[in-house]
Design an enzyme around this catalytic site. Structure first.
Site, mmCIF file in Angstrom:
data_model
loop_
_atom_site.group_PDB
_atom_site.id
_atom_site.type_symbol
_atom_site.label_atom_id
_atom_site.label_comp_id
_atom_site.label_asym_id
_atom_site.label_seq_id
_atom_site.Cartn_x
_atom_site.Cartn_y
_atom_site.Cartn_z
ATOM 1 N N HIS B 111 26.783 2.402 35.762
ATOM 2 C CA HIS B 111 26.880 3.061 36.942
ATOM 3 C C HIS B 111 26.524 2.148 37.983
ATOM 4 O O HIS B 111 26.276 2.639 38.958
ATOM 5 C CB HIS B 111 26.031 4.381 36.737
ATOM 6 C CG HIS B 111 26.818 5.341 35.947
ATOM 7 N ND1 HIS B 111 28.133 5.589 35.967
ATOM 8 C CD2 HIS B 111 26.390 5.977 34.793
ATOM 9 C CE1 HIS B 111 28.488 6.586 35.016
ATOM 10 N NE2 HIS B 111 27.470 6.532 34.379
ATOM 11 N N ASP B 150 32.658 4.792 27.309
ATOM 12 C CA ASP B 150 31.606 5.708 27.568
ATOM 13 C C ASP B 150 32.221 6.953 28.199
ATOM 14 O O ASP B 150 33.301 6.980 28.777
ATOM 15 C CB ASP B 150 30.520 5.058 28.742
ATOM 16 C CG ASP B 150 29.393 5.968 29.076
ATOM 17 O OD1 ASP B 150 28.535 5.707 28.587
ATOM 18 O OD2 ASP B 150 29.488 6.881 29.633
HETATM 19 ZN ZN LIG Z 1 27.616 7.858 29.820
HETATM 20 ZN ZN LIG Z 2 34.410 5.044 30.469
#
Ligand SMILES: [Zn+2]
Ligand SMILES: [Zn+2]
Ligand SMILES: [Zn+2]
Lengths: 559, 437
Positions: B111, B150
């Site tokens: 992120h 993810d």
């Molecule tokens: Zn995650």
């Molecule tokens: Zn992803």
């Protein structure tokens, strides 16, 4: 008086110590077929005319179990393995007689699937029917909760001469190694029991009333009757004896050091951190079996005084084989020892024969005899030095799991080299230069192993896992599960651990003065479930580390 | 055994580091994973080798990030070790020491965007991007495919490679309408100079192994085959698991292992995954076995019940359609540029970025030069609720001469006071230059 005996490959050595001074030493050839006879023989000889009542302790380092494993002369063993999910069973199989059964524990030691008594009984009766007398029982995560192994043990015990349970072998995690260790333990159980019986009988007959110990792979001792259940701990005690020998002959404390035994065929290397020999992180390897047997970290390389030297495609090659003694001593090929004779570093054997042998190498390399000797010598030292450096590097690059250790971790930096063995004096100065170490050649090194065994203290280890939320505490090695109050802290767990370790060490034969405790693992985690801290997960490992018995003034006691 | 591979494992559980004591990203996170990996004895296999992570350098961060006010103040040592672990994984693969490697490290990074004012989604720096630019620097330019598995959309990685035609970023994740960070829709398809090298496949909540593997086989693998990367990287989050406490998916350890077997990544890097007891120990054992080419068919969670986590027929149908649509977009990727650019010389993005972990708001204007010869030079004007305002010029990897020239000219002509910027940054990947004024 203390009696130390080391059964080596060729000789069995004994030393009798009086106030830590050598009173007598004896050597008899080892009878490979009947090692007990060598032991009894050497004891007979060294104790002749001595006051047996004055003997305080007797310690053996023997290769009986090691040899049996190396030569494949072990008993057939049935294995009952509660494997649970994870690795495929085929990756866990240790022999044809391995049977996989239901039941498993989670990594926290919580039962996920129960064992099935019927299935176990069926497997046991099949193995018994095949004429198998020894059984190993291993469950996944049994060090976290031994209940399944105990249950299986209950079902099968009456059907077999002996049942080895996995969680008793070690507190470390590693299912495959636990299986291998338990298997080996069961496979030498009878052999070891017979040995213990014979020794106990012999000493009783002779009138020795002192405690009798056996040396283990970790350089510690165990009282002989206590070893009966765990014969596997006594394998590979040979290298341990040699390192404990160095510890007993020289003062090794004060800085990190290298301990080296250079023989004819091999050079054995060990490392000492401030006087304490380093252990294998998980356990020793024997005959391809990776085990959980606590053992000193040693490295053996195929380079010694009698290694065969040859020239292959213009390249100088030394070892890894020994094909006889040095040419100077009537051997068939040139060896590093011959080079050392030519260089005047040692004065054994027939110098002319050494020169002739080295001349053969010099001819193939188009160089003079002294230059060839120098090259052989230099290459030998380099081979040993680079093995030492690799070993140190591996230890210093060992992964760590906390930021603190990552940034502050202590690095091993040996400042001294302790070296024993035939070529020790000849190679020591050069090796010291290459390794940047001060060199120490302990005296009386020929009895080092027996001396080291005689003075080795009893070692022990306990592994604790506590979860305060569940109020549970497990001590793996003792197979102990106990309830603790939820408010227990790390400090209280640590106290329990120290007390249990003390008890365990005493049971295994330690004198109180020798129980020097060290905490080797100390971790505490908040367990958080659903965003709230529910308790602590506390992990401790404490040990009595390998060392010499109290009262012995370290180093130089012989001189 | 068939297809045995030599696998490097870089394990760094950071047992003494947490965002806060009860935060999902805490000391305990990889504790049971360690237990499981140790008990299974995975490190005893001849073809599995454990390595100690290296330590990333500040220069490694500055090669990819614009950290405000500087790299040292937005990270802790743990970030340098986890990025260092990823770098070690890549190093072992690229030097030929191993066939593939898994950086089982924390804290995660996907992120973290190009500009870093603080931590977002538990991430401070993008450890994969730091790794990729490190090995590109050392081993020369590589075409890279990052497959982000993810459960959350890897908006940081997407941001960093949005304009890079040589880095394929594919993310499969729980639909952004139902989960943080709320992005990752199929129309997020890459910048004008790199259309199609960003691909997003949002999946509905309660998607199970079947759905993930369908997208992998029908979309991801064919796209990779066409893109022809030198390296495939799995940004391996484990929060798709059916027991994960902060998501709603139904992936299992078997599914993860199968995914890694099929994807066959050179490098896998751990991202999220917060079912620390019910999922991570088994998922990680599955991934390691699969990467090493060992039998993983017996790996199972204690409460695994395939019947209870099967996805509905409706979900299956929805995923099939989404997959087909996204594949259609990819096939037509070269046809969109003219329509998007409409003859302009520059393209501009204005965004509000929220740093949930640190509670910081950022306003960012990003301008890229439209270019057919490279990713285009980028200018960024960013203002954060911390009070910091910065202006940055980024010369892309394998920049064309014109983009470099214009980028340098832009950096030379900006007036700090006039812009109201506290810092001016200049980043040139090819020349490994990083300047702060
Ligand atoms: Zn995650
Ligand atoms: Zn992803
Ligand atoms: Zn350009």
């Amino acid at each position: 008086m203390i009696l130390g005996i080391d059964v080596g490959g060729t000789h069995t050595d004994a030393v009798l110590l009086d106030h830590f001074q050598v009173k007598k030493k004896t050597k008899v050839p080892t009878n490979q077929l009947h090692l007990v006879l060598s032991l009894i023989g050497v004891m007979d000889e060294i104790l002749r005319g001595e006051d047996l009542a004055a003997i305080e302790r007797v310690v053996f380092s023997t290769t009986i179990c090691t040899n049996a494993i190396v030569q494949g002369k072990t008993d057939r063993v049935g294995m009952i393995v509660a494997s649970g999910p994870g690795l495929a069973p085929e990756a866990l199989r240790v022999n044809e007689d391995t049977r996989f059964v239901a039941g498993y524990m989670s990594n926290r030691g919580i039962e996920v699937a129960p064992v099935k008594k019927g299935e176990i009984a069926a497997a046991a009766s099949e193995l018994k029917g095949a004429g198998i007398g020894h059984l190993g029982v291993v469950g996944k995560f049994s060090t976290r909760n031994p209940a399944h192994e105990n249950e299986i043990g209950e079902v099968v015990r009456s059907d077999f001469r002996h049942v080895s349970l996995g969680h008793r072998m070690s507190g470390n995690l590693n299912f495959r190694r636990r299986i291998a260790t338990t298997y080996l333990n069961a496979s030498i159980f009878d052999l070891h029991s017979r040995f213990v019986g014979e020794i106990v009988d012999f000493t009783a007959r002779t009138g020795i009333e002192a405690p009798i110990y056996i040396l283990k792979a970790d350089g510690g001792t165990i009282e002989i009757r206590q070893s009966a259940d765990q014969p596997v701990q006594t394998i590979l005690s040979g290298p341990a004896a040699s390192i404990m020998g160095i510890l007993s002959l020289a003062d090794c404390s004060g800085s990190d050091a290298i301990a080296m035994d250079m023989g004819g065929t091999t050079t054995d290397i060990a490392l000492l951190a401030d006087g304490v020999p380093l252990l294998e992180p998980l356990g020793v390897t024997i005959e391809g079996h990776r085990t959980l047997i606590r053992g000193l970290k040693t490295k053996s390389i195929g380079l010694g005084g009698d290694s065969r030297v040859r020239v292959d495609k213009g390249e100088l090659c030394i070892g890894p084989r020994r094909e006889g003694p040095a040419a100077a001593l009537g051997g068939p090929w040139p060896t590093p020892t011959d080079a050392m004779i030519v260089l005047g570093l040692t004065e054994i054997g027939d110098r002319t024969k050494a020169e002739e042998a080295v001349a053969e190498i010099a001819g193939k390399m188009n160089t003079s005899v002294p230059e060839a000797a120098r090259l052989i010598f230099e290459r030998t030292c380099q081979g040993v030095a680079s093995a030492v450096k690799t070993m140190i590097e591996e230890i210093n690059n060992k992964p760590v799991y906390t930021i603190h250790e990552f940034l502050q971790g202590k690095k091993l930096a040996p400042a001294r080299l302790f070296i024993v063995g035939g070529p020790a004096a000849a190679v020591a100065p050069r090796l010291g230069e290459m390794l940047g170490c001060q060199v120490v050649i302990p005296q009386d090194a020929e009895v080092a192993n027996a001396f080291g065994a005689a003075l080795a203290r009893t070692t022990a280890e306990v592994t604790l896992l506590a979860e305060t939320e569940r109020g549970s505490l497990t001590i793996a090695e003792e197979g102990l599960q106990m309830k603790i109050p939820a408010h227990f802290t790390r400090k209280e767990i640590l106290q329990i651990g120290m007390e249990k370790l003390r008890e365990r060490a005493r049971k295994l034969g330690a004198r109180d003065a020798d129980i020097e405790i060290e905490i080797v693992e100390d971790q505490e985690f908040n367990m958080v479930r659903g965003f709230y801290a529910t308790g602590k997960n506390i992990r401790l490992k404490a040990q009595v580390k390998p060392g010499l018995i109290a009262g012995f003034g370290k180093g130089g006691a012989l001189s | 055994m068939k297809g045995l591979k030599k696998t490097g494992l870089i394990f760094f559980p950071a047992f003494d580091w947490a965002i806060s004591p009860t935060h999902p990203e805490r000391e305990e996170r990889l504790l049971y994973t360690q237990d499981q990996v140790f008990e299974e004895g995975l490190l005893d296999f001849e073809n599995i080798v454990e390595y100690k992570p290296g330590l990333a350098e500040i220069e490694d961060l500055n090669r990819i990030h614009i950290c405000v006010p500087d790299a040292k103040s937005v990270i802790t040592e743990s970030h340098l070790i986890s990025a260092g672990g990823a770098i070690t994984a890549a190093e072992k693969v690229l030097s030929g020491e191993v066939d593939n490697a898994f950086a089982l490290v924390r804290p995660p990074g996907h992120h973290a965007m190009r500009v870093v004012h603080g931590a977002r989604g538990f991430c401070n720096i993008n450890i994969e991007a730091v790794m990729i630019e490190h090995f590109r620097r050392k081993y020369g330019h590589k075409r890279v495919a990052i497959i982000d598995t993810d459960c959350h959309h890897g908006d940081g990685t997407q941001d960093i490679y949005w304009h890079d035609p040589d880095t394929l970023y594919i993310s499969i994740h729980q639909d952004g309408r139902t989960l943080y960070p709320g992005s990752g829709f199929p129309d997020e398809f890459g910048g004008p100079n790199a259309l199609g090298t960003t691909i997003n496949v949002p999946l509905p909540p309660e998607t199970s192994d079947e759905g993930f593997l369908h997208v992998l086989e029908e979309l991801i693998l064919p796209v990779i085959a066409e893109f022809k990367p030198d390296l495939v990287i799995n940004s391996a989050g484990q929060d798709n698991h059916y027991t994960d406490p902060i998501t709603n998916m139904r992936f299992s350890a078997q599914g993860y292992a199968r995914l890694n077997e099929l994807l066959n990544p050179h490098i896998a890097v751990l991202e999220g995954g917060y079912s620390i007891e019910g999922a991570l120990p088994y998922v990680n054992v599955g991934i390691i076995l699969a990467m090493a080419g060992l039998d993983y068919s017996h790996v199972r969670e204690p409460d695994y019940n395939p019947g209870s986590i099967r996805q509905s027929g409706e979900i299956t149908k929805y995923i099939r359609e989404t997959t087909k649509d996204v594949l259609g977009l990819w096939k037509k990727r070269d046809s969109f540029k003219a329509g998007i650019v409409k003859g302009a010389k520059y393209a501009r993005r204005n965004r509000n970025i929220y740093y949930d972990t640190d509670g910081i708001r950022e306003q960012q204007e990003e301008t890229v030069r439209i270019c057919d010869d490279c990713g285009g030079f980028i200018a960024i004007d960013s203002m954060a609720s911390t009070g910091n305002r910065i202006f940055a010029v980024i010369i892309p990897s394998r920049s064309c001469d014109l983009c470099r020239l214009e980028g340098e000219r832009t950096f030379g002509s900006v007036n700090k006071a006039k812009l109201g910027a506290h810092y001016l940054f200049f980043q040139d990947r090819d020349r490994d230059i990083y300047l702060v004024k």
